[in-house]
Design an enzyme around this catalytic site. Structure first.
Site, mmCIF file in Angstrom:
data_model
loop_
_atom_site.group_PDB
_atom_site.id
_atom_site.type_symbol
_atom_site.label_atom_id
_atom_site.label_comp_id
_atom_site.label_asym_id
_atom_site.label_seq_id
_atom_site.Cartn_x
_atom_site.Cartn_y
_atom_site.Cartn_z
ATOM 1 N N ARG A 109 -0.189 14.176 13.135
ATOM 2 C CA ARG A 109 0.344 13.941 11.778
ATOM 3 C C ARG A 109 0.319 15.215 10.914
ATOM 4 N NH1 ARG A 109 -1.653 8.312 9.507
ATOM 5 N NH2 ARG A 109 0.239 8.536 8.267
ATOM 6 N N LYS B 180 0.859 -1.208 0.000
ATOM 7 C CA LYS B 180 0.000 0.000 0.000
ATOM 8 C C LYS B 180 0.888 1.249 0.000
ATOM 9 C CE LYS B 180 -1.802 1.482 4.050
ATOM 10 N NZ LYS B 180 -1.431 2.863 4.356
ATOM 11 N N ASN B 181 1.907 1.271 0.861
ATOM 12 C CA ASN B 181 2.690 2.495 1.048
ATOM 13 C C ASN B 181 3.739 2.734 -0.034
ATOM 14 O OD1 ASN B 181 1.083 2.979 3.204
ATOM 15 N ND2 ASN B 181 2.582 2.414 4.759
ATOM 16 N N ARG C 21 -5.227 10.407 4.117
ATOM 17 C CA ARG C 21 -4.293 11.512 4.274
ATOM 18 C C ARG C 21 -3.133 11.436 3.273
ATOM 19 N NH1 ARG C 21 -3.800 12.770 8.795
ATOM 20 N NH2 ARG C 21 -1.829 13.870 8.523
ATOM 21 N N ASP D 63 4.419 0.359 12.131
ATOM 22 C CA ASP D 63 3.223 -0.279 11.565
ATOM 23 C C ASP D 63 3.089 -1.739 11.963
ATOM 24 O OD1 ASP D 63 3.309 1.529 8.387
ATOM 25 O OD2 ASP D 63 2.744 2.110 10.413
ATOM 26 N N ARG E 262 -8.753 -0.942 4.640
ATOM 27 C CA ARG E 262 -7.943 0.137 4.044
ATOM 28 C C ARG E 262 -6.575 -0.395 3.630
ATOM 29 N NH1 ARG E 262 -6.686 4.750 7.667
ATOM 30 N NH2 ARG E 262 -5.355 5.106 5.882
ATOM 31 N N CYS F 190 -5.794 12.510 12.786
ATOM 32 C CA CYS F 190 -5.849 11.073 12.480
ATOM 33 C C CYS F 190 -5.861 10.358 13.827
ATOM 34 C CB CYS F 190 -4.604 10.727 11.657
ATOM 35 S SG CYS F 190 -4.237 8.978 11.649
HETATM 36 C C1 EPZ Z 1 4.017 6.911 6.475
HETATM 37 O O1 EPZ Z 1 3.194 7.899 7.053
HETATM 38 C C2 EPZ Z 1 3.145 5.685 6.306
HETATM 39 N N1 EPZ Z 1 2.051 5.996 5.389
HETATM 40 C C3 EPZ Z 1 2.610 5.252 7.667
HETATM 41 O O2 EPZ Z 1 1.853 4.064 7.471
HETATM 42 C C4 EPZ Z 1 3.792 4.940 8.574
HETATM 43 O O3 EPZ Z 1 3.317 4.589 9.850
HETATM 44 C C5 EPZ Z 1 4.692 6.175 8.675
HETATM 45 O O4 EPZ Z 1 5.110 6.590 7.348
HETATM 46 C C6 EPZ Z 1 5.938 5.925 9.502
HETATM 47 O O5 EPZ Z 1 6.671 4.871 8.942
HETATM 48 C C7 EPZ Z 1 2.306 6.028 4.061
HETATM 49 O O6 EPZ Z 1 3.421 5.810 3.611
HETATM 50 C C8 EPZ Z 1 1.142 6.323 3.163
HETATM 51 P P1 EPZ Z 1 5.913 10.298 8.627
HETATM 52 P P2 EPZ Z 1 3.716 9.437 7.103
HETATM 53 O O7 EPZ Z 1 5.770 11.570 7.875
HETATM 54 O O8 EPZ Z 1 4.584 9.721 5.949
HETATM 55 C C9 EPZ Z 1 5.937 13.607 12.004
HETATM 56 C C10 EPZ Z 1 0.049 2.616 7.751
HETATM 57 O O9 EPZ Z 1 -0.423 2.047 8.756
HETATM 58 N N2 EPZ Z 1 5.778 14.578 10.902
HETATM 59 O O10 EPZ Z 1 7.096 9.433 8.364
HETATM 60 O O11 EPZ Z 1 2.522 10.293 7.349
HETATM 61 C C11 EPZ Z 1 4.712 12.727 12.167
HETATM 62 O O12 EPZ Z 1 3.747 13.358 12.988
HETATM 63 C C12 EPZ Z 1 0.461 4.068 7.832
HETATM 64 O O13 EPZ Z 1 0.223 2.069 6.620
HETATM 65 C C13 EPZ Z 1 5.779 15.932 11.191
HETATM 66 O O14 EPZ Z 1 5.898 16.343 12.352
HETATM 67 O O15 EPZ Z 1 4.598 9.419 8.425
HETATM 68 C C14 EPZ Z 1 5.278 11.485 12.801
HETATM 69 O O16 EPZ Z 1 5.397 11.701 14.195
HETATM 70 C C15 EPZ Z 1 0.192 4.664 9.201
HETATM 71 N N3 EPZ Z 1 5.643 16.820 10.168
HETATM 72 C C16 EPZ Z 1 6.684 11.384 12.202
HETATM 73 O O17 EPZ Z 1 6.977 12.680 11.665
HETATM 74 C C17 EPZ Z 1 5.517 16.402 8.856
HETATM 75 O O18 EPZ Z 1 5.421 17.267 7.958
HETATM 76 C C18 EPZ Z 1 6.825 10.375 11.086
HETATM 77 O O19 EPZ Z 1 5.786 10.644 10.174
HETATM 78 C C19 EPZ Z 1 5.509 15.023 8.584
HETATM 79 C C20 EPZ Z 1 5.646 14.126 9.621
#
Ligand code: EPZ
Length: 420
Positions: free
Chosen positions: A122, A22-23, A93, A306, A398, A117
């Site tokens: 996020r 998916k990701n 998202r 995850d 999902r 979320c």
């Molecule tokens: C990706 O989400 C994945 N989703 C998530 O999978 C996964 O849990 C996550 O990466 C971490 O590995 C997809 O790839 C579609 P991040 P993402 O930006 O990109 C903070 C699932 O279950 N952050 O790496 O949204 C954020 O709050 C989903 O398949 C900011 O502060 O995660 C988090 O604490 C859930 N500002 C950390 O960074 C930003 O602009 C990591 O988030 C972006 C992120």
């Protein structure tokens, strides 16, 4: 309302085939916006999040055709809108991944802010700050981010946290920018590397994929390609843990063992027998009670957030005490309350869950709250004595393709019951 009825206590046996990730699929679908012409994308998983993303692309004017069951032909030549509506972004998202391609291709984008979320705030500030550094003019209005740029320019961007979709969004922006872009403290997830490889095949000049420093030399034109989505390492990890929860022996095929290195180390330490039996096949066996291990989620190649909810199920009936620390998201323990309904002994202290192994879990009705929590409740149902009813399947669907059918095929007593 659909729900799953699971009669636990039966060991699993057989082979599970892993679907496309998916990701990886979501950013790669977004990348089709960067160049007109016909893309052919293979091994696209049939998931609600993918269907939502395809609906968004169609609303932007992209033509999509499903050929054989998991191959899509996608053509964004007639891209005629730059707006990602709230209703779609609210549901998924990762729709924010169209932001950069739209600005890079059309000079303009109007994307709804994703909102909150279940697992955490996020924010997308890294995405927005990076685009501003690349010269985009951003405005937040009526819940939308409006971005404009005649042509993005290369920039040196540092991620305070190695954001997965932040890296993906800005890497796509950099491909069509003027000059070079450096992404420092970038994400190294296999899904980021897969997107990068697709962009390279499209003609992008990218170095450093899989490291924390990615360098992109901007170009003016990219071309459509044919590509295959990598297998889903989180789905594969979930089935390794299904064998851990239910007992028995599974072959996991169409997976990439090296994407699961840390997970395999931890599961072996817990007592699971795991063997790589081919370049894309793992065999997992569980005998007897598992041992407690401590887990701390980290960006790749660390233990993936995850899979945190899923391994907690294994620790709930392991021998002693396990401390599971979630460092990525601030609210990713909602499965704890549901696992406690099944008899688990878990205490949350700040970012850590203290899991005291109990002899057995006992079936009960439970409610899924988010995607990976729903998977952990299914695993708990496999482990528990008696019957477990899992509601909230919209979360499960999902991110897991036909999970009940795949489990049924390896001996689980699981039924999807509901209104259809
Ligand atoms: C990706 O989400 C994945 N989703 C998530 O999978 C996964 O849990 C996550 O990466 C971490 O590995 C997809 O790839 C579609 P991040 P993402 O930006 O990109 C903070 C699932 O279950 N952050 O790496 O949204 C954020 O709050 C989903 O398949 C900011 O502060 O995660 C988090 O604490 C859930 N500002 C950390 O960074 C930003 O602009 C990591 O988030 C972006 C992120």
């Amino acid at each position: 309302m659909e729900y799953l009825e699971i009669k636990g206590g039966r060991a699993l046996s057989g082979t599970v085939r892993i679907s496309g990730a998916k990701n990886a699929a979501l950013p790669m679908l977004a990348a089709t916006l960067l160049a007109g012409g016909s893309f052919e994308i293979h091994q696209v998983p049939d998931l609600q999040d993918v269907r939502t993303f395809l609906q968004l692309l169609k609303e932007l004017g992209v033509e999509i055709e499903r050929t054989r069951d998991s191959t899509l032909v996608i053509d964004s030549s007639k891209l005629d809108s730059f707006e990602a509506p709230y209703d779609l972004v609210r549901r998924m998202r990762a729709s924010v991944l169209v932001l950069s391609p739209l600005v890079a291709r059309l000079g303009r984008a109007r994307v709804s802010l994703p909102g909150g979320c279940a697992i955490g705030a996020r924010p997308i500030d890294f995405h927005l700050k990076g685009l501003e550094l690349m010269g985009a003019k951003l405005e937040i209005r009526e819940g939308f981010v409006e971005a404009r740029a005649k042509r993005l320019k290369g920039a040196h961007i540092y991620f305070d946290i190695p954001s997965v979709t932040g890296t993906e969004n800005l890497m796509m922006a950099a491909c069509l920018a003027k000059g070079n872009t450096v992404l420092e403290n970038a994400a190294k997830e296999p899904e980021v590397v897969a997107l990068g490889k697709m962009l390279q095949d499209m003609g992008a000049k990218i170095k450093g994929l899989g490291t924390d420093t990615i360098v992109v030399q901007g170009t003016t034109d990219l071309r459509p390609v044919s590509c295959t989505i990598i297998p889903d390492r989180i789905e594969a990890g979930t089935y390794l843990m299904a064998a851990g929860a239910a007992g028995g022996e599974l072959v996991i095929e169409n997976c990439v063992p090296e994407h699961l290195e840390t997970v395999i180390i931890k599961l072996k330490a817990a007592g699971l027998k795991i063997k790589v039996i081919d370049a894309d096949k793992l065999k997992v066996k569980r005998r007897g009670r598992l041992r407690s291990v401590d887990i701390k989620t980290q960006p790749y190649p660390g233990f993936p957030t995850d899979l945190q909810a899923q391994i907690m199920v294994l620790m709930a009936t392991a021998g002693r005490l396990s401390v599971i620390t979630e460092t990525i998201f601030e609210n990713r323990f909602m499965h704890v309350a549901e696992l406690k309904r099944l008899g688990a002994d878990i205490r949350v202290e700040g970012r850590s869950a203290i899991v005291k192994g109990v002899k057995h879990l006992y079936g009960a009705p439970v409610m899924a709250t988010d995607l990976r929590a729903s998977a952990s409740l299914v695993l708990a149902g496999l482990a528990a004595k008696g019957t477990t009813v899992v509601q909230g399947l919209e979360h499960l669907d999902r991110g897991y393709e036909k999970m009940d059918e795949k489990l049924l095929s390896v001996g689980a007593r699981i039924r999807r019951i509901g209104d259809n």
